[in-house]
Design an enzyme around this catalytic site. Structure first.
Site, PDB file in Angstrom:
ATOM      1  N   LYS A 258       4.982   4.792  -1.174  1.00 19.09           N
ATOM      2  CA  LYS A 258       5.330   6.211  -1.287  1.00 19.09           C
ATOM      3  C   LYS A 258       6.708   6.499  -0.704  1.00 19.09           C
ATOM      4  CE  LYS A 258       0.553   8.013  -0.987  1.00 19.09           C
ATOM      5  NZ  LYS A 258      -0.198   6.749  -1.026  1.00 19.09           N
TER       6      LYS A 258
ATOM      7  N   MET B  42       0.849  -1.194   0.000  1.00 15.85           N
ATOM      8  CA  MET B  42       0.000   0.000   0.000  1.00 15.85           C
ATOM      9  C   MET B  42       0.893   1.256   0.000  1.00 15.85           C
ATOM     10  SD  MET B  42      -3.041  -1.133  -0.280  1.00 15.85           S
ATOM     11  CE  MET B  42      -4.115  -2.517   0.074  1.00 15.85           C
ATOM     12  N   SER B  43       0.599   2.219   0.871  1.00 14.76           N
ATOM     13  CA  SER B  43       1.293   3.509   0.805  1.00 14.76           C
ATOM     14  C   SER B  43       2.707   3.494   1.370  1.00 14.76           C
ATOM     15  CB  SER B  43       0.464   4.589   1.498  1.00 14.76           C
ATOM     16  OG  SER B  43      -0.692   4.864   0.735  1.00 14.76           O
ATOM     17  N   VAL B  44       3.157   2.378   1.903  1.00 15.96           N
ATOM     18  CA  VAL B  44       4.591   2.231   2.169  1.00 15.96           C
ATOM     19  C   VAL B  44       5.360   2.454   0.865  1.00 15.96           C
ATOM     20  CG1 VAL B  44       6.373   0.552   2.814  1.00 15.96           C
ATOM     21  CG2 VAL B  44       4.298   0.762   4.195  1.00 15.96           C
TER      22      VAL B  44
END
Length: 443
Positions: free
Chosen positions: A163, A159-161
C-alpha cells in the site's frame, strides 16, 4: 484491442489467478508455536524431488494458508500464483556497503510494550517469527540476518507494505498534477459512481478516511475481506462460486457506511481503489509504472513482482514481492528525501515531506490503535510523530519498512508471524526498533 485500459475487458480469458497468503488467517490464536521447532527445515516442507505428498504445498491445499507452512509460501509466491513483473532496469545495482565496524545490535536490550518484559534484539527476532531483517545506518548495512526460507536473492511477499508503494506513486502523480487529490473519485473512475466512492475524494482514499461497508476482520469467515480475496483469486473461489471474479468487479459492489473524512479506517479496498486511480490517471499498469518511476531508478538488484487477478490486475493492497535488500534500497531513498544511493533523485523532496509530515492524528485516534498513540496516516504510510520523526510501511504478519530520520536508520523486516494483526507484533517490535535507533545514535 486486447488488454488495453483499466480495467481490462473481462471477456479476455486468463488462467484463474490464485494466491497463497496467510493474510486471511485468523488474527488470534490460542497459543503461539515454538519458532525454532517450526522452521522450514524442521517441518520438511517442499524438501526432496519430488517432496513427499504430505509435505507438498500447493494453492489448492487449504492448509497452505496456515502457519508454519507460511514460512515457506511467503518466500515462494511466484512458484504458486500468476504474477506481473516489475523490471529492475538495465543499470548496475547500487551497492549496499557493509559498515567496517558494525555495532553489536543483537545484545541491545529493551522492554516490551505493556508487559515490561526485558529482551534483547536477537530474542525479539525469533519471538516475532522473523524471516529476514536488515538495518542500514547512514546508508551502510550494520545488521542482516535470514531465517525461515528467505535468502538474500529471494523475494518475499510484502503484504500491506504494498500500500505504501501505491500511496507513494499516487503522491508523486499528485505532485506532478496528473492526479488531483481534491477531485472526486468519479472524475477518474465513473464506474464507482453508485458505490461508497461515489461522493468521495481522491485525498480521502489516499488517507483512508472513507466510509465504506467492509470488514477487515480475518477471524470472521463472513467478513468482506474474504469476498475481496475470492474476487482477486487470493483464495480458491470454489466450484459453485458466482460472485465477482476480479478486483474491479468487487470494488463496484461496495456500499457506503457512515461519512467520509470523519475518521481513519484501515480497509484494504481503499488501496485497491487508489491503485485503480493510479492506473487510470497514468494510463499504465501498476507494475510498469512502479518500474519506470521507482524500481529501475533505485539500483535494485532483483526484479520485484505483483500477484495478479484473473485479468492480470496487480494487487495494490498486498501483492508486492521484493528482496529484503531492495526493500532497504527503497527505504533508504525515502530517508534521503527521495534521493537513491546511486545519486538519482527518484522522488521530489516535497513528495517525501508530504508523507512523513503525516495526516491528522485526531482522525487517526478514532480508530483506537492501542499500540500507536499519537500516530497518523498519510498517503498510505503510518507516521509516528515521535521525537525521531519515524514513519513506517506496515504489513500483516510482521512486514516492515521502518525509517528513523534522526537516527539515520532504515530497518526492513520480512516475517511470518502466526497472527496477522500487527497489534500482536508491535509490543516487541516497536520498542526494539527504538532501542536499535537509540544505540545507533550513540555509535
Amino acid at each position: 484491442m486486447i488488454f488495453k485500459g483499466f480495467p481490462r475487458p473481462s471477456l479476455v480469458p486468463l488462467a484463474l489467478a490464485a494466491m497463497v497468503s496467510a493474510a486471511f488467517a485468523q488474527t488470534t490464536a490460542p497459543a503461539l508455536p515454538d519458532p525454532a521447532a517450526t522452521t522450514v527445515q524442521a517441518m520438511g516442507w517442499m524438501q526432496g524431488f519430488p517432496p513427499p505428498p504430505d509435505k507438498q504445498l500447493t494453492f489448492d491445499n487449504p492448509a497452505v494458508n496456515v502457519y508454519p507452512r507460511t514460512r515457506w509460501t511467503f518466500s515462494h509466491i511466484r512458484e504458486l500464483v500468476p504474477t506481473a513483473n516489475v523490471w529492475r532496469g538495465g543499470a548496475a545495482p547500487s551497492p549496499l556497503p557493509k559498515a567496517a565496524r558494525a555495532p553489536d545490535l543483537d545484545s541491545v536490550r529493551f522492554k516490551a510494550m505493556g508487559t515490561g518484559e526485558e529482551l534483547t534484539f536477537a530474542q525479539s527476532l525469533e519471538r516475532n517469527y522473523t524471516d529476514g531483517i536488515l538495518v542500514l545506518h547512514k546508508g551502510q548495512i550494520v545488521y542482516e540476518k535470514y531465517f525461515g526460507a528467505l535468502t538474500p536473492e529471494r523475494p518475499h511477499i510484502a503484504m500491506s507494505v504494498t500500500k505504501s508503494f501505491v500511496g507513494t506513486l499516487a503522491a508523486l502523480l499528485a505532485h506532478e498534477g496528473t492526479l488531483d487529490p481534491a477531485s472526486p473519485v468519479t472524475r477518474y473512475l465513473p464506474e464507482l459512481k453508485d458505490t461508497a466512492y461515489g461522493d468521495a475524494t481522491v485525498r480521502q482514499v489516499m488517507d483512508m478516511t472513507i466510509g465504506v461497508h467492509y470488514s477487515e476482520n480475518y477471524a470472521d469467515p463472513k467478513a468482506e475481506i474474504w469476498d475481496y480475496a475470492r474476487a482477486g483469486g487470493m483464495v480458491p473461489q470454489g466450484r459453485d462460486y458466482a460472485g465477482p471474479r476480479t478486483f474491479y468487479e468487487f470494488l463496484q459492489t461496495l456500499k457506503k457506511e457512515g461519512e467520509h473524512d470523519q475518521a481513519f479506517a484501515y480497509k484494504t479496498v481503499n488501496a485497491e481503489v487508489l491503485a485503480w486511480l493510479v492506473r487510470r490517471a497514468s494510463g499504465k499498469p501498476l507494475a510498469q509504472l512502479l518500474s519506470e518511476r521507482i524500481w529501475s531508478r533505485i539500483g535494485a538488484e532483483q526484479d520485484a513482482f505483483f500477484m495478479v487477478d484473473r485479468i492480470g490486475t496487480e494487487s495494490g493492497g498486498g501483492g508486492l514481492n521484493t528482496t529484503l535488500r531492495d526493500l532497504a534500497r527503497f527505504g533508504e531513498m525515502m530517508r534521503n528525501n527521495g534521493r537513491a544511493a546511486n545519486g538519482q533523485q527518484v522522488l521530489p523532496k516535497a513528495v517525501v515531506d508530504d508523507i512523513r509530515n503525516g495526516g491528522d492524528p485526531a482522525k487517526f485516534a478514532k480508530a483506537g490503535y492501542a499500540t500507536l498513540p499519537g500516530w497518523s496516516y498519510r498517503n498510505m504510510w503510518w507516521v509516528s510523530h515521535n521525537a525521531d520523526g519515524a514513519y513506517t510501511a506496515r504489513g500483516i504478519h510482521g512486514q516492515t519498512i521502518y525509517i528513523d530520520p534522526k537516527a539515520q536508520m532504515v530497518l526492513v523486516r520480512y516475517a511470518a508471524h502466526p497472527i496477522a494483526a500487527n497489534a500482536a507484533i508491535d509490543p516487541l517490535s516497536l520498542p526494539a526498533y527504538q532501542a536499535v535507533a537509540d544505540a545507533l545514535m550513540k555509535k
